[in-house]
Design an enzyme around this catalytic site. Structure first.
Site, mmCIF file in Angstrom:
data_model
loop_
_atom_site.group_PDB
_atom_site.id
_atom_site.type_symbol
_atom_site.label_atom_id
_atom_site.label_comp_id
_atom_site.label_asym_id
_atom_site.label_seq_id
_atom_site.Cartn_x
_atom_site.Cartn_y
_atom_site.Cartn_z
ATOM 1 N N GLY A 182 0.755 -1.241 0.000
ATOM 2 C CA GLY A 182 -0.035 -0.163 -0.026
ATOM 3 C C GLY A 182 0.715 1.157 0.075
ATOM 4 O O GLY A 182 1.693 1.467 -0.893
ATOM 5 N N GLY A 183 0.504 2.141 0.934
ATOM 6 C CA GLY A 183 1.318 3.328 1.151
ATOM 7 C C GLY A 183 2.805 3.264 1.056
ATOM 8 O O GLY A 183 3.292 4.042 0.585
ATOM 9 N N GLY A 417 12.828 7.546 -37.298
ATOM 10 C CA GLY A 417 12.411 8.507 -36.150
ATOM 11 C C GLY A 417 13.211 8.227 -34.730
ATOM 12 O O GLY A 417 13.555 9.155 -34.146
ATOM 13 N N ALA A 418 13.797 6.863 -34.826
ATOM 14 C CA ALA A 418 14.673 6.433 -33.727
ATOM 15 C C ALA A 418 15.922 7.252 -33.802
ATOM 16 O O ALA A 418 16.473 7.591 -32.655
ATOM 17 C CB ALA A 418 14.865 4.999 -33.830
HETATM 18 C C1 ACO Z 1 -2.199 2.773 3.154
HETATM 19 C C2 ACO Z 1 -1.654 1.476 3.691
HETATM 20 O O1 ACO Z 1 -0.491 1.421 3.903
HETATM 21 S S1 ACO Z 1 -2.601 0.146 3.649
HETATM 22 C C3 ACO Z 1 -1.612 -1.362 4.007
HETATM 23 C C4 ACO Z 1 -1.820 -1.537 5.391
HETATM 24 N N1 ACO Z 1 -1.104 -2.781 5.646
HETATM 25 C C5 ACO Z 1 -1.218 -3.970 5.632
HETATM 26 O O2 ACO Z 1 -2.379 -4.301 5.118
HETATM 27 C C6 ACO Z 1 -0.158 -5.094 5.905
HETATM 28 C C7 ACO Z 1 -0.646 -5.910 7.181
HETATM 29 N N2 ACO Z 1 0.371 -6.703 7.581
HETATM 30 C C8 ACO Z 1 0.685 -7.886 6.902
HETATM 31 O O3 ACO Z 1 0.216 -8.207 5.956
HETATM 32 C C9 ACO Z 1 1.865 -8.512 7.568
HETATM 33 O O4 ACO Z 1 2.131 -8.349 8.730
HETATM 34 C C10 ACO Z 1 3.447 -8.366 6.625
HETATM 35 C C11 ACO Z 1 2.861 -9.210 5.297
HETATM 36 C C12 ACO Z 1 3.482 -7.021 6.338
HETATM 37 C C13 ACO Z 1 4.187 -9.038 7.586
HETATM 38 O O5 ACO Z 1 4.194 -10.476 7.846
HETATM 39 P P1 ACO Z 1 5.090 -11.184 8.944
HETATM 40 O O6 ACO Z 1 6.399 -11.014 8.599
HETATM 41 O O7 ACO Z 1 4.637 -12.586 8.931
HETATM 42 O O8 ACO Z 1 4.822 -10.427 10.263
HETATM 43 P P2 ACO Z 1 3.729 -10.304 11.126
HETATM 44 O O9 ACO Z 1 2.403 -10.327 10.537
HETATM 45 O O10 ACO Z 1 3.618 -11.072 12.120
HETATM 46 O O11 ACO Z 1 3.864 -8.803 11.587
HETATM 47 C C14 ACO Z 1 4.837 -8.391 12.705
HETATM 48 C C15 ACO Z 1 4.020 -7.606 13.883
HETATM 49 O O12 ACO Z 1 3.860 -6.462 13.182
HETATM 50 C C16 ACO Z 1 2.344 -6.087 13.410
HETATM 51 N N3 ACO Z 1 1.593 -5.553 12.143
HETATM 52 C C17 ACO Z 1 1.876 -5.768 10.820
HETATM 53 N N4 ACO Z 1 1.307 -5.187 10.402
HETATM 54 C C18 ACO Z 1 0.715 -4.015 10.995
HETATM 55 C C19 ACO Z 1 0.073 -2.984 10.624
HETATM 56 N N5 ACO Z 1 -0.171 -2.607 9.483
HETATM 57 N N6 ACO Z 1 -0.213 -2.015 11.624
HETATM 58 C C20 ACO Z 1 0.250 -2.427 12.920
HETATM 59 N N7 ACO Z 1 0.819 -3.477 13.009
HETATM 60 C C21 ACO Z 1 1.300 -4.453 12.395
HETATM 61 C C22 ACO Z 1 1.701 -7.661 13.839
HETATM 62 O O13 ACO Z 1 0.399 -7.522 14.379
HETATM 63 C C23 ACO Z 1 2.927 -8.325 14.463
HETATM 64 O O14 ACO Z 1 2.812 -7.629 15.753
HETATM 65 P P3 ACO Z 1 3.237 -8.610 16.917
HETATM 66 O O15 ACO Z 1 4.566 -9.106 16.827
HETATM 67 O O16 ACO Z 1 3.076 -7.886 18.341
HETATM 68 O O17 ACO Z 1 2.372 -9.796 16.877
#
Ligand code: ACO
Length: 527
Positions: A182-183, A417-418
């Site tokens: 995402g962002g 042209g290239a």
């Molecule tokens: C505008 C935008 O940015 S929209 C996008 C918003 N972000 C998302 O949707 C991504 C959500 N997160 C994910 O899909 C996954 O966490 C991944 C793929 C990024 C990483 O996966 P993994 O490597 O397996 O790590 P995992 O899921 O265990 O996350 C690690 C820690 O970060 C936290 N975390 C992950 N994503 C987020 C988030 N977006 N916000 C807050 N906490 C988060 C998890 O809860 C976890 O916390 P914990 O250690 O206390 O349990």
């Protein structure tokens, strides 16, 4: 003393308070927990601080806001307020020159961006712009911090706005070292260079789960947005490496080729490679027969200082080469057709790749050397329907707009042209040279003869004999190696072995080139 979650315990004297400060600093340095560090390592990733150490000169890092904590509430956030708020920001040096950096700490909220985290990044970006020094982001964050809702989203807006403000002012480099969704993927897209590491970094707008739900497609994270996908197929990443150490070493190398900002020239170094070194090998590297392929990289190696160059987008749009290198110690940007890939034609992707590179060179005062061996634009329904006209126009626009020194060398084919687009004299190249093997023309002699002598060929007793006679005639009349030079369309026909020294002399002459542009807000380049 204090702990990561709680408030500092008051010490009664100066020494006590200093001791407390050092204890807090030590906690900040260690990060949230040993378990979180082990989890990071288990994924094959370095910690944010290890990355900063590898990027910067030893001991040069100065951290800003290490004690920052979020003030958000809800979802248990009140009890979880780690120092740094999941991003380490500051500045240091690379090869002795100032560089600003921010690095997500995945061990804290998965490096996700909350309000405090975002304002730390905003602050360091503002300082980089004000100080006129490059900004490197070390990305390993899970996007917007979900618990902080729209406050987190607004934080991204502030980053995008600053990325755009800094564009063409300071070099911005994004290093992708974890999953970025995402962002977290859009800020890198606004910067000058994107580096990725195989297996551990991914970039996508929506992850595999959303893709499956919306389109029914099954794909892994790496298959959707891994380093190879972005370095070979989408062109989102300029560089991809197997490990973080090599990746960060290459970021340092890239920085050594860039100026600190748009008001400076890139750093010149002493070159041990003689400016008048002759490139005898060039006589054998490039076949005179325009239909035979060869590797343009070898030509570049023969010409530049010590054969060294950094190729950008090495594995995307391989029919054109974009590289940063040095000639007599001066940094140059090289754009070259690659005859061993699609015969070096220009297509949609090659045009986009070279256009962005030329724009970057122009923004950062890097002279552009163009090496031509181009049979034309790629014909085809896919290309036309895909918008080759507007994509090709990007390349044309980028060249026409560039005010840095521009020198082109026509090695063999330069058709239609290239030829015009690839920095011909008519679109503003400062100097244009050709080898005696040049074939500058509207099109190849075969194609030309088939069009203009169609009637004579069709009516001849022996059409094939007539065709080959007409091809010869056309070549002798309009495609001989001195045709363009006689008309002043190239400045000289040069011996290939002298290419290096001719370019070096030309660059020295153009070193103080200055161009005034008409006042305007900005152009409206084709997109
Ligand atoms: C505008 C935008 O940015 S929209 C996008 C918003 N972000 C998302 O949707 C991504 C959500 N997160 C994910 O899909 C996954 O966490 C991944 C793929 C990024 C990483 O996966 P993994 O490597 O397996 O790590 P995992 O899921 O265990 O996350 C690690 C820690 O970060 C936290 N975390 C992950 N994503 C987020 C988030 N977006 N916000 C807050 N906490 C988060 C998890 O809860 C976890 O916390 P914990 O250690 O206390 O349990």
């Amino acid at each position: 003393m204090s702990n990561l979650e709680g408030a500092p315990v008051e010490a009664s004297d100066v020494r006590g308070r200093v001791a407390e400060l050092h204890a807090i600093r030590e906690q900040v340095r260690r990060g949230p927990s040993e378990r979180a560090t082990q989890a990071q390592k288990a994924k094959g990733k370095l910690t944010a601080r290890e990355r900063i150490e590898l990027l910067l000169d030893e001991g040069s890092f100065t951290e800003v806001e290490p004690l920052r904590r979020h003030r958000a509430s809800g979802f248990g956030l009140e009890a979880k307020r780690p120092y740094t708020d999941g991003v380490i920001t500051g500045w240091g040096t690379v090869h002795g020159r100032t560089v600003f950096v921010y690095a997500h700490d995945f061990r804290i909220f998965g490096g996700a961006l909350g309000e405090a985290h975002a304002t730390k990044i905003h602050k360091i970006m503002d300082k980089a712009i004000a100080a006129g020094a490059p900004l490197v982001s070390l990305n390993d964050g899970a996007g917007a911090r979900i618990q902080e809702g729209v406050s987190a989203l607004a934080g991204y807006g502030g980053i995008f706005q600053r990325n755009t403000k800094a564009s063409g002012v300071i070099p911005q480099i994004s290093v992708m070292l974890g999953p970025c969704a995402g962002g977290a993927a859009y800020s890198p897209a606004l910067t000058d260079f994107v580096f990725m590491v195989r297996d551990t970094s991914q970039m996508f707008i929506t992850g595999p789960d959303v893709v499956r739900a919306v389109t029914g497609e099954e794909i892994s994270q790496n298959g959707l947005g891994g380093a190879d996908v972005h370095a070979e197929t989408s062109g989102v990443a300029h560089f991809a490496y197997d490990d973080e150490e090599t990746c960060l070493e290459e970021v340092r190398y890239l920085l050594s080729l860039l100026p600190q900002n748009n008001r400076e020239n890139p750093p010149r170094v002493e070159s041990e490679d003689p400016a008048d070194r002759l490139g005898e090998a060039l006589l054998d590297l490039v076949p005179a027969d325009g239909n035979r392929p060869y590797d343009m990289r070898k030509v570049i190696e023969e010409i530049v200082d010590d054969g060294e160059y950094l190729e950008i987008h090495e594995r995307w749009a391989t029919n054109i080469i974009c590289a940063l290198s040095r000639l007599d110690g001066r940094v140059v940007g090289i754009v070259a057709n690659q005859p061993q890939s699609l015969a070096g034609v220009l297509d949609i992707e090659a045009s986009e790749k070279a256009a962005r590179f030329i724009q970057m060179c122009d923004a950062f005062n890097i002279p552009i050397i163009t090496l031509l061996d181009v049979p034309g634009f790629l014909p085809g329904v896919d290309q036309e329907h895909g918008g080759i006209i507007r994509h090709g126009a990007k390349l044309l626009y980028a060249y026409c707009n560039a005010t840095v020194p521009r020198i082109s060398v026509i090695l063999r084919k330069a058709y239609g042209g290239a030829y015009i687009v690839m920095d011909s004299q008519s679109i503003g190249a400062d100097l244009t040279y050709a080898w005696p093997t040049n074939e500058i023309a509207v099109m190849g002699a075969e194609g030309a003869a088939n069009v203009i002598f169609r009637k004579q060929i069709a009516e001849a007793d022996d059409p094939e004999a007539m065709r080959s006679r007409m091809v010869k005639e056309y070549k002798a009349e309009l495609m001989h190696p001195y045709y363009a030079a006689e008309r002043g369309l190239v400045d000289d026909v040069i011996d290939p072995v002298e290419t290096r020294s001719v370019l070096i002399r030309s660059l020295a002459m153009l070193a103080n080139k200055h161009a005034d542009l008409p006042a305007r807000k900005h152009g409206n380049p084709p997109q």
